[in-house]
Design a protein around this motif. Sequence first.
Motif, PDB file in Angstrom:
ATOM      1  N   ASP A   5       0.746  -0.932   0.145  1.00 21.68           N
ATOM      2  CA  ASP A   5       0.003  -0.186   0.222  1.00 21.68           C
ATOM      3  C   ASP A   5       0.896   1.230  -0.070  1.00 21.68           C
ATOM      4  O   ASP A   5       1.863   1.021   0.735  1.00 21.68           O
ATOM      5  CB  ASP A   5      -1.151  -0.083   1.296  1.00 21.68           C
ATOM      6  N   SER A   6       0.539   2.239  -0.677  1.00 21.71           N
ATOM      7  CA  SER A   6       1.090   3.436  -0.830  1.00 21.71           C
ATOM      8  C   SER A   6       1.141   4.251   0.493  1.00 21.71           C
ATOM      9  O   SER A   6      -0.124   4.072   1.290  1.00 21.71           O
ATOM     10  CB  SER A   6       0.679   4.329  -1.901  1.00 21.71           C
ATOM     11  N   LEU A   7       2.019   4.957   0.847  1.00 18.82           N
ATOM     12  CA  LEU A   7       2.159   5.767   2.081  1.00 18.82           C
ATOM     13  C   LEU A   7       1.244   6.932   1.887  1.00 18.82           C
ATOM     14  O   LEU A   7       0.930   7.488   0.705  1.00 18.82           O
ATOM     15  CB  LEU A   7       3.300   6.397   2.387  1.00 18.82           C
ATOM     16  N   PRO A   8       0.504   7.486   2.749  1.00 11.56           N
ATOM     17  CA  PRO A   8      -0.431   8.497   2.880  1.00 11.56           C
ATOM     18  C   PRO A   8       0.455   9.946   2.697  1.00 11.56           C
ATOM     19  O   PRO A   8       0.612  10.446   3.855  1.00 11.56           O
ATOM     20  CB  PRO A   8      -1.394   8.334   3.898  1.00 11.56           C
ATOM     21  N   LEU A   9       1.155  10.262   1.678  1.00 10.76           N
ATOM     22  CA  LEU A   9       2.005  11.240   1.492  1.00 10.76           C
ATOM     23  C   LEU A   9       1.566  12.410   1.967  1.00 10.76           C
ATOM     24  O   LEU A   9       2.087  13.556   2.862  1.00 10.76           O
ATOM     25  CB  LEU A   9       2.608  11.390   0.097  1.00 10.76           C
ATOM     26  N   HIS A  10       0.194  12.913   1.594  1.00 10.15           N
ATOM     27  CA  HIS A  10      -0.484  14.125   1.896  1.00 10.15           C
ATOM     28  C   HIS A  10      -0.422  14.358   3.352  1.00 10.15           C
ATOM     29  O   HIS A  10      -0.086  15.613   4.045  1.00 10.15           O
ATOM     30  CB  HIS A  10      -1.783  14.415   1.211  1.00 10.15           C
ATOM     31  N   ALA A  11      -0.811  13.379   4.183  1.00  9.79           N
ATOM     32  CA  ALA A  11      -0.826  13.382   5.556  1.00  9.79           C
ATOM     33  C   ALA A  11       0.542  13.451   6.222  1.00  9.79           C
ATOM     34  O   ALA A  11       0.672  14.398   7.182  1.00  9.79           O
ATOM     35  CB  ALA A  11      -1.580  12.004   6.058  1.00  9.79           C
ATOM     36  N   LEU A  12       1.638  12.878   5.717  1.00  8.44           N
ATOM     37  CA  LEU A  12       2.728  12.959   6.264  1.00  8.44           C
ATOM     38  C   LEU A  12       3.573  14.477   6.051  1.00  8.44           C
ATOM     39  O   LEU A  12       4.114  15.164   6.982  1.00  8.44           O
ATOM     40  CB  LEU A  12       4.066  11.987   5.704  1.00  8.44           C
ATOM     41  N   VAL A  13       3.154  14.804   4.913  1.00  2.78           N
ATOM     42  CA  VAL A  13       3.675  16.371   4.492  1.00  2.78           C
ATOM     43  C   VAL A  13       2.747  17.416   5.243  1.00  2.78           C
ATOM     44  O   VAL A  13       3.478  18.159   5.985  1.00  2.78           O
ATOM     45  CB  VAL A  13       3.311  16.682   2.848  1.00  2.78           C
TER      46      VAL A  13
END
Length: 65
Positions: A5-13
């Motif tokens: 599964d891909s990382l929730p990039l928007h949440a990390l940023v």
Amino acid sequence: MTAPDSLPLHALVEDNLAAASPDLLRAMVKTFADALMIERQVRRALRGEMRGLYPGTKESVPRDG
């Protein structure tokens, strides 16, 4: 085999930017603005609007002869 599964990039940023110092954010904005200005100068140079000038100055390029 399936991809993970891909990382929730928007949440990390979003979390990292919320915790960032004002100095870091200021530096990021400055870097972005500088990149935009350089891109604009390159476009102008490619169109020939800056022909005969040193980048960033109003001095003419010395000509031989």
